[in-house]
Motif scaffolding. Structure first.
Motif: not given
Ligand code: 5GP
Length: 128
Positions: A3-13, A18-23, A95-100
């Motif tokens: 299931a989707y985890d709302r605490n993942n780093v991109f959800a926070k961005i 969390l800050p990001c260098k927006k494009v 996992p096999n695709g290397g998703q972090l």
């Protein structure tokens, strides 16, 4: 698929926690520089919605969001000046695709010649 985890780093961005260098940002997508760039240009594009990976996004995103997201990917690459020389897009799944990070994202790599990495991938029967 978990299931989707709302605490993942991109959800926070996405939530601005969390800050990001927006494009680039529009109603469908947010694009920002990868924190650990693997090429002179390494930008991540994420959809505005709770999707674990490409499998999830491709199967369940509303058509307007799917189209808007991929248009944003194209626009970001174009606006970064990558169209003429070329670039690579990558989406890791599971996992096999290397998703972090388990919020669907597309990597845009550019600014240098990419290796033909798929030619040096382990053979199908290899343990490596
Ligand atoms: P994946 O293997 O999931 O496709 O790649 C995740 C990417 O997210 C990695 O390239 C990693 O450097 C990047 N990343 C992880 N945490 C952060 C962060 O907090 N900010 C940014 N901008 N990128 C991150």
């Amino acid at each position: 698929m978990s299931a989707y985890d709302r605490n993942n780093v991109f959800a926070k961005i996405l939530r601005g926690e969390l800050p990001c260098k927006k494009v680039y940002e529009d109603e469908f997508a947010l694009a920002f520089h990868d924190i650990n760039p693997l090429a002179p240009v390494h930008v991540l594009v994420i959809p505005k919605g709770e999707y674990v990976s490409q499998a999830d996004f491709g199967a369940t995103a509303p058509p307007e969001l799917a189209t808007g997201f991929w248009r944003a990917v194209s626009k970001v690459a174009r606006d970064l000046g990558l169209d003429t020389e070329g670039y690579r897009i990558v989406a890791n799944h599971g996992p096999n695709g290397g998703q972090l990070v388990f919020h669907f994202h597309v990597h845009i790599f550019g600014g240098r010649q990419m290796s033909h990495a798929m030619r040096s991938m382990p053979k199908a029967d290899s343990q490596g």
